[in-house]
Every structure is written in C-alpha cells, then in structure tokens.
Design a protein around this motif. Sequence first.
Motif, short mmCIF file in Angstrom:
data_model
loop_
_atom_site.label_atom_id
_atom_site.label_comp_id
_atom_site.label_asym_id
_atom_site.label_seq_id
_atom_site.Cartn_x
_atom_site.Cartn_y
_atom_site.Cartn_z
N ARG A 19 7.52 3.75 4.80
CA ARG A 19 6.16 4.51 4.59
C ARG A 19 6.05 4.16 3.12
NH1 ARG A 19 7.53 8.86 7.71
NH2 ARG A 19 7.81 9.96 6.04
N ASN A 20 6.97 4.74 2.03
CA ASN A 20 6.90 4.60 0.71
C ASN A 20 6.36 3.12 0.41
OD1 ASN A 20 6.88 7.29 0.42
ND2 ASN A 20 9.39 7.14 -0.36
N TYR A 21 7.29 1.98 0.64
CA TYR A 21 7.10 0.86 0.46
C TYR A 21 5.63 0.25 0.86
CZ TYR A 21 7.66 -4.12 0.23
OH TYR A 21 7.35 -5.50 -0.03
N THR A 22 5.22 0.77 2.17
CA THR A 22 3.91 0.17 2.64
C THR A 22 2.56 0.93 1.84
OG1 THR A 22 4.80 0.14 4.57
CG2 THR A 22 2.49 0.19 4.74
N ARG A 23 2.90 2.13 1.22
CA ARG A 23 2.02 2.74 0.59
C ARG A 23 1.93 2.09 -0.84
NH1 ARG A 23 4.10 8.06 0.61
NH2 ARG A 23 3.19 8.37 2.52
N LYS A 24 2.82 1.87 -1.48
CA LYS A 24 2.90 1.13 -2.82
C LYS A 24 2.32 -0.22 -2.63
CE LYS A 24 6.69 3.76 -4.69
NZ LYS A 24 8.07 3.64 -5.23
N SER A 25 2.62 -0.95 -1.62
CA SER A 25 2.02 -2.33 -1.53
C SER A 25 0.71 -2.33 -1.18
CB SER A 25 2.80 -3.01 -0.41
OG SER A 25 2.81 -2.59 0.82
N LEU A 26 0.00 -1.29 -0.58
CA LEU A 26 -1.33 -1.42 -0.21
C LEU A 26 -2.29 -0.76 -1.07
CD1 LEU A 26 -1.03 -0.94 4.04
CD2 LEU A 26 -1.44 -2.94 2.53
N HIS A 27 -1.89 -0.07 -2.08
CA HIS A 27 -2.42 0.77 -3.03
C HIS A 27 -2.41 0.63 -4.21
CE1 HIS A 27 -3.23 2.91 0.70
NE2 HIS A 27 -4.06 3.25 0.39
N THR A 28 -3.08 0.76 -5.26
CA THR A 28 -3.03 0.67 -6.64
C THR A 28 -2.20 1.89 -7.31
OG1 THR A 28 -4.96 1.30 -7.27
CG2 THR A 28 -5.01 -0.73 -6.87
N SER A 29 -1.94 1.80 -8.35
CA SER A 29 -1.08 2.82 -9.01
C SER A 29 -2.21 4.09 -9.18
CB SER A 29 -0.62 2.41 -10.37
OG SER A 29 -1.72 2.09 -11.37
N TYR A 30 -3.52 3.84 -9.15
CA TYR A 30 -4.38 4.87 -9.08
C TYR A 30 -4.62 5.31 -7.85
CZ TYR A 30 -5.02 2.85 -13.75
OH TYR A 30 -4.86 2.52 -15.06
N GLY A 31 -4.28 4.81 -6.83
CA GLY A 31 -4.39 5.53 -5.33
C GLY A 31 -5.52 4.62 -4.60
N ALA A 32 -6.33 3.36 -5.42
CA ALA A 32 -7.33 3.01 -4.59
C ALA A 32 -6.72 1.72 -3.77
CB ALA A 32 -8.14 2.19 -5.47
N PRO A 33 -7.13 1.57 -2.69
CA PRO A 33 -6.69 0.64 -1.71
C PRO A 33 -7.04 -0.80 -2.34
CG PRO A 33 -8.76 1.50 -0.58
CD PRO A 33 -8.51 2.05 -1.97
N ARG A 34 -5.73 -1.77 -1.92
CA ARG A 34 -5.80 -2.98 -2.56
C ARG A 34 -6.84 -4.09 -1.66
NH1 ARG A 34 -0.49 -4.36 -5.71
NH2 ARG A 34 -0.17 -2.27 -6.45
N LEU A 35 -6.88 -3.69 -0.38
CA LEU A 35 -7.62 -4.70 0.15
C LEU A 35 -9.18 -4.86 -0.20
CD1 LEU A 35 -6.79 -3.18 3.85
CD2 LEU A 35 -5.89 -5.34 2.86
N PRO A 36 -9.60 -6.06 0.08
CA PRO A 36 -11.10 -6.39 -0.27
C PRO A 36 -11.97 -5.40 0.57
CG PRO A 36 -10.24 -8.33 0.55
CD PRO A 36 -8.99 -7.20 0.54
N ARG A 37 -13.23 -5.13 -0.06
CA ARG A 37 -14.19 -4.08 0.49
C ARG A 37 -14.51 -4.52 1.87
NH1 ARG A 37 -18.77 -1.70 -2.87
NH2 ARG A 37 -17.02 -1.36 -4.05
N LYS A 38 -14.92 -5.97 2.19
CA LYS A 38 -14.95 -6.41 3.54
C LYS A 38 -13.86 -6.13 4.69
CE LYS A 38 -17.03 -10.73 5.32
NZ LYS A 38 -17.51 -12.03 5.02
N ALA A 39 -12.87 -6.32 4.12
CA ALA A 39 -11.62 -5.99 5.19
C ALA A 39 -11.43 -4.64 5.39
CB ALA A 39 -10.44 -6.45 4.57
N ARG A 40 -11.99 -3.84 4.46
CA ARG A 40 -11.92 -2.27 4.59
C ARG A 40 -12.98 -1.85 5.70
NH1 ARG A 40 -11.68 0.04 -1.12
NH2 ARG A 40 -12.97 -1.82 -1.21
#
Length: 76
Positions: A19-40
């Motif tokens: 869970r921690n690894y997934t959370r770190k890889s999918l979000h920036t250090s500020y908590g914003a999602p790394r996915l493009p807006r279209k994918a979200r």
Amino acid sequence: MGGKLMWAVAGSAASKMARNYTRKSLHTSYGAPRLPRKARRQSGLGMMLGWAILTGVIMALADMFKEQGKDTVQAR
C-alpha cells in the motif's frame, strides 16, 4: 498456532508495504495524483462494473479448471 500468527504478521507487513509503495508511486510528494486529468476522469461506474464482470469470469474459469483437475485425478 505460532505458525499461523507468524504468517498473519508477515501478510500484514507485506500488505502495508504494498500500500505504501503504491501510494508513493501514484501520488506526488504534495499528495496530488500523478495520473493525467483525462485518465482520472474515466474512472466511473461503467469501469467498476467492467472490472467486477472480468473478475467474476476469471474466478469462474479458475473454479472450472479446478473441478476438471479433480475429475482427472479421480479418473486415474
């Protein structure tokens, strides 16, 4: 009893690490999602139902293969 407890602790630790690894890889250090807006925007009810149906199909196939394996073993 000790073996089951050991496996429970190991499973919990592995789950937390995943869970921690997934959370770190999918979000920036500020908590914003790394996915493009279209994918979200595409995550909706239709996608959820599609995944549920796909999961059901996979589970049914696994059950069928398991039963076929039992029949093969009994036939020998």
